[in-house]
Design a protein around this motif. Structure first.
Motif, short mmCIF file in Angstrom:
data_model
loop_
_atom_site.label_atom_id
_atom_site.label_comp_id
_atom_site.label_asym_id
_atom_site.label_seq_id
_atom_site.Cartn_x
_atom_site.Cartn_y
_atom_site.Cartn_z
N ILE A 12 1.07 -1.37 -0.03
CA ILE A 12 -0.14 0.04 0.10
C ILE A 12 0.91 1.16 -0.13
N GLN A 51 -10.13 6.12 -8.04
CA GLN A 51 -10.19 5.16 -8.77
C GLN A 51 -10.16 5.69 -10.24
N LYS A 110 -4.93 2.35 -8.17
CA LYS A 110 -5.81 1.11 -7.61
C LYS A 110 -5.95 1.57 -6.22
N GLY A 126 -8.38 0.85 -2.40
CA GLY A 126 -8.64 -0.14 -1.54
C GLY A 126 -9.63 0.83 -0.40
N TRP A 173 -4.04 -7.28 0.95
CA TRP A 173 -4.47 -6.24 -0.24
C TRP A 173 -4.07 -6.15 -1.49
N LEU A 229 -1.76 -1.31 -4.04
CA LEU A 229 -2.48 -0.40 -3.93
C LEU A 229 -2.00 0.85 -3.97
#
Length: 389
Positions: A128, A155, A160, A162, A234, A237
């Protein structure tokens, strides 16, 4: 069924004033009442220093409004009274540790440390790049709706993204993103995040039934948050948006102190009392050295679908003025609309369900400003390169 404002007014006349004399309507404490699609919106003006004491009055007014036939929901807020010509209410800053001689337990490790002795930043979450907290000082300001549309706006920038639903007691993401089911186990205790509209999502709402109350004390909440961060696959991201619970308690301090946050976005409505609570959240992030990326004014105004008239139900411009006063960016204002509310309730956020709308574009612009601010904060903290000839 058509709901007449006069019916609501008559019901509100049954609610006693702050000192149990008269009623809130005749005392002139009730703002303009807006009725739309079975919902009633209004505010009650009270002295700022009596806000907490008069919370039962707000609840009584809400109950009275719900007593009108056809009213499905009542949104009632307390707003602070100000005398004519007086400045905005000021909030006294809490004394520093050196001034007070004591430090709250969660902050004890930072007492007496100067600029040269700042604690090292917490370790990041593998994969991340940036973690952004979306916070508010109080509930009911539309923080979760802002979080999900911000994530979808990011986005749209080609990132990318989350989203972590950190509100253990009142998780919203399963409903807002129309996701059901249970996460799969990848290996051992590692969970695979759920997905909705291209976002990777984790929420306590996926792990317990919707109607099951979370009767947990602070340590259990902290453990759950840490697990949802470190024990979830994850992947890669660019941004993880964290929908924080309201307030400044254990969960907020855990995220602020144990996670390398790229910054925080504060969500507030325009009225004075909501801003007072927003300041608390903002000051908490500043105390733990988390950059405040800016403030979003939600429910900024309401435009009637029938007559096209604009109504500033909760006031207007308070968050922008607060941002200017304390020197943080103002990220934008989001109106109170049936469209945003209905699409959120149905699990189809407006950024994806109506991408060509003005409101979707509004969220995309806020997302762009947030991403720009992350870049600015990073450029300020990066050490200059040393070149030897």
């Amino acid at each position: 069924m058509t709901i007449e404002k006069a019916q609501v007014v008559e019901q509100l006349k049954r609610v006693k004033g702050p000192d149990l004399t008269g009623n809130i309507v005749d005392l002139g404490l009730v703002s303009e009442i807006v009725v739309a699609d079975g919902k009633v919106f209004f505010s009650i003006t009270v002295p700022a220093d009596r806000a907490e004491e008069l919370e039962p009055l707000r609840e009584a007014a809400e109950k009275a409004a719900l007593g009108v036939d056809g009213v499905e929901k009542a949104s009632v807020v307390l707003t602070a009274a100000k005398s004519a010509g007086s400045p905005n209410p000021q909030v006294r800053q809490a004394p520093s540790a050196a001034q007070s001689g004591s430090v709250p337990p969660p902050m004890a490790g930072r007492a007496g440390q100067g600029a040269a002795q700042r604690p090292s930043k917490p370790a990041g979450v593998p994969g991340i790049d940036a973690i952004v907290a979306v916070a508010s000082g109080k509930g009911g300001v539309g923080k979760s709706t802002t979080s999900v549309n911000l994530a979808l706006g990011l986005q749209n920038l080609g990132l990318k993204v989350g989203i972590l639903d950190a509100d253990i007691y009142g998780p919203s993401m399963p409903r807002l993103l129309r996701i059901s089911g249970r996460p799969q186990t990848v290996s051992g205790r590692i969970l695979k995040p759920m997905e909705g509209y291209g976002l990777k999502v984790m929420s306590m709402g996926f792990l317990v039934d919707e109607e099951t109350p979370m009767i947990w004390r602070g340590p259990m909440v902290i453990s759950a948050l840490n697990q949802m961060l470190s024990e979830v696959e994850w992947g890669e991201l660019d941004v993880l948006v964290v929908d924080m619970p309201p307030g400044t308690g254990d969960a907020q301090l855990t995220m602020a102190q144990n996670v390398p946050l790229a910054g925080a976005v504060i969500v507030s409505t325009p009225q004075d009392l909501a801003l007072i609570d927003a300041r608390k959240g903002l000051n908490m992030f500043r105390k733990v050295e988390v950059p405040v990326l800016g403030i979003v004014e939600n429910m900024s105004y309401f435009v009637c679908d029938n007559c096209g008239t604009r109504h500033d139900i909760f006031g207007h411009g308070g968050a922008r003025a607060e941002a200017e006063r304390i020197g943080v960016p103002f990220l934008g204002e989001v109106p109170l609309t049936m469209d945003i509310r209905e699409k959120s309730d149905s699990g189809a956020p407006i950024v994806v369900s109506d991408p060509e709308s003005a409101n979707a574009e509004n969220y995309r612009q806020i997302a762009q400003r947030v991403w720009d601010r992350i870049g600015q904060e990073r450029s300020m903290t990066q050490a200059p390169a040393i070149v030897f000839d």
